[in-house]
Design an enzyme around this catalytic site. Structure first.
Site, PDB file in Angstrom:
ATOM      1  CG  ASN A   9      -1.715   1.229   1.416  1.00 45.77           C
ATOM      2  OD1 ASN A   9      -1.823   2.031   0.496  1.00 45.77           O
ATOM      3  ND2 ASN A   9      -2.288   1.400   2.593  1.00 45.77           N
ATOM      4  CD1 TRP A  10       3.464   1.026  -2.661  1.00 43.36           C
ATOM      5  CD2 TRP A  10       3.424   1.961  -4.687  1.00 43.36           C
ATOM      6  NE1 TRP A  10       4.131   0.178  -3.527  1.00 43.36           N
ATOM      7  CE2 TRP A  10       4.112   0.743  -4.785  1.00 43.36           C
ATOM      8  CE3 TRP A  10       3.257   2.729  -5.846  1.00 43.36           C
ATOM      9  CZ2 TRP A  10       4.654   0.270  -5.980  1.00 43.36           C
ATOM     10  CZ3 TRP A  10       3.784   2.273  -7.035  1.00 43.36           C
ATOM     11  CH2 TRP A  10       4.485   1.054  -7.103  1.00 43.36           C
ATOM     12  CE  LYS A  11       0.181   3.218   4.734  1.00 46.65           C
ATOM     13  NZ  LYS A  11       0.256   3.297   6.171  1.00 46.65           N
ATOM     14  CG  HIS A  94      -5.546   1.619   5.419  1.00 43.46           C
ATOM     15  ND1 HIS A  94      -5.075   2.559   6.310  1.00 43.46           N
ATOM     16  CD2 HIS A  94      -4.520   0.764   5.194  1.00 43.46           C
ATOM     17  CE1 HIS A  94      -3.809   2.280   6.597  1.00 43.46           C
ATOM     18  NE2 HIS A  94      -3.455   1.197   5.936  1.00 43.46           N
ATOM     19  CD  GLU A  96      -2.623   5.248   6.992  1.00 46.19           C
ATOM     20  OE1 GLU A  96      -2.677   5.330   5.751  1.00 46.19           O
ATOM     21  OE2 GLU A  96      -1.667   4.738   7.599  1.00 46.19           O
ATOM     22  CD  GLU A 166      -3.340  -3.011   7.368  1.00 49.53           C
ATOM     23  OE1 GLU A 166      -2.245  -3.208   6.848  1.00 49.53           O
ATOM     24  OE2 GLU A 166      -4.006  -1.981   7.170  1.00 49.53           O
ATOM     25  N   GLY A 172       2.585   1.819  10.788  1.00 48.86           N
ATOM     26  CA  GLY A 172       3.473   2.966  10.617  1.00 48.86           C
ATOM     27  C   GLY A 172       4.172   3.377  11.907  1.00 48.86           C
ATOM     28  CB  SER A 212       5.577  -2.200  11.777  1.00 49.16           C
ATOM     29  OG  SER A 212       5.070  -0.906  12.050  1.00 49.16           O
ATOM     30  N   GLY A 233       2.978  -1.368   4.283  1.00 50.87           N
ATOM     31  CA  GLY A 233       2.961   0.068   4.032  1.00 50.87           C
ATOM     32  C   GLY A 233       4.365   0.575   3.748  1.00 50.87           C
ATOM     33  N   GLY A 234       5.003   1.126   4.772  1.00 52.38           N
ATOM     34  CA  GLY A 234       6.312   1.759   4.623  1.00 52.38           C
ATOM     35  C   GLY A 234       7.338   0.936   3.844  1.00 52.38           C
TER      36      GLY A 234
HETATM   37  C1  PEP Z   1      -0.584  -0.202   6.181  1.00 54.78           C
HETATM   38  O1  PEP Z   1      -0.722   1.007   6.142  1.00 54.78           O
HETATM   39  O2  PEP Z   1      -1.434  -0.950   5.681  1.00 54.78           O
HETATM   40  C2  PEP Z   1       0.591  -0.731   6.865  1.00 54.78           C
HETATM   41  C3  PEP Z   1       0.608  -1.980   7.213  1.00 54.78           C
HETATM   42  O3  PEP Z   1       1.616   0.180   7.082  1.00 54.78           O
HETATM   43  P1  PEP Z   1       3.057  -0.139   7.704  1.00 54.78           P
HETATM   44  O4  PEP Z   1       3.563  -1.406   7.063  1.00 54.78           O
HETATM   45  O5  PEP Z   1       3.893   1.040   7.364  1.00 54.78           O
HETATM   46  O6  PEP Z   1       2.853  -0.302   9.182  1.00 54.78           O
END
Ligand code: PEP
Length: 249
Positions: A9-11, A94, A96, A166, A172, A212, A233-234
């Protein structure tokens, strides 16, 4: 048998040229894998990513969509619009979107219905906040998120649903659920599916972990029996890290 999946997920990251660059690197370095690999660029870059990955097994998916078919919803994107640029799978729910854009279970239920009505696959995200876990309410919260946004569906719809657990406190933050915490919750989710529907739905629905995930912890998390992959994500923004996570599965 349920599918293994690694999704990035590049957000709200990567402009057009950064998208082209990252997509090219992933395509070049993609390891042999039986897992499905997906990436979710920003709306403006979906078509470019889709065109670039036409010959690749990497699927381009969207981060969100609106539930209406069309109309006066300034700034929004519909399922048909996503499909018209080659997108077949959409992330919904999600944390966010829930936290910053007021997406409730009711709104998400409508979005799920709208995506499935257009024959799309839904990657449905859910998970508890830190307070819920601290107060030992995490199972209850997760169960109600599933019930409120998904459990009106017929069992057959689950062929087109991927679940992504999640925990909000792990997104994040650099804080990851331990492999045991992830397994415990994934097992609970599978049991909840079996109770609500049947063993076939429970055993055939992919349940991803997100929060993460990094090259250093991916293998241990993915080796849990009820974890079918990850939503990243990151670490999905750096080709070498994302590739290492795919290798870990
Ligand atoms: C996400 O936003 O779906 C996620 C899992 O982010 P991160 O891996 O950065 O925690």
């Amino acid at each position: 048998m349920r599918k293994k999946i690694v999704a990035g997920n590049w957000k709200m990251n990567n402009d057009l040229s950064a998208t082209e660059e990252l997509v090219a690197k992933l395509q070049k370095k993609l390891p042999e894998t039986d897992a499905e690999v997906m990436v979710a660029p920003a709306y403006t870059n979906l078509f470019t990513a889709f065109e670039a990955l036409r010959q690749s097994p990497i699927e381009v998916i969207a981060q969100n969509m609106h539930f209406a078919e069309n109309g006066a919803y300034t700034g929004e994107i519909s399922a048909e619009m996503l499909k018209s640029v080659g997108v077949q799978t959409v992330i919904l729910g999600h944390s966010e979107r829930r936290a910053y854009f007021g997406e409730t279970d009711d709104i998400l239920a409508k979005k799920v219905d709208a995506a499935l009505a257009k024959d799309m696959t839904v990657m449905f995200c859910f998970g508890e906040e830190l307070n819920d876990r601290k107060s030992d309410n995490h199972f209850k919260v997760v169960e109600s998120q599933l019930k409120n946004a998904l459990f009106h569906l017929e069992s057959s719809a689950f062929k087109h649903v991927i679940l992504a657990y999640e925990p909000v406190w792990a997104i994040g933050t650099g804080e990851t659920a331990t492999p045991e915490q992830a397994q415990e919750m994934h097992k609970f989710i599978r049991e909840t599916l079996a109770k609500q529907y049947n063993d076939t739905v429970a055993e055939s629905t992919s349940i991803l972990y997100g929060g993460s995930v990094k090259p250093t912890n991916a293998k241990e998390i993915f080796s849990q029996p009820d974890v079918d992959g990850g939503l990243i994500g990151g670490a999905a923004l750096k080709a070498s890290d994302f590739i290492a996570i795919i290798e870990a599965i």
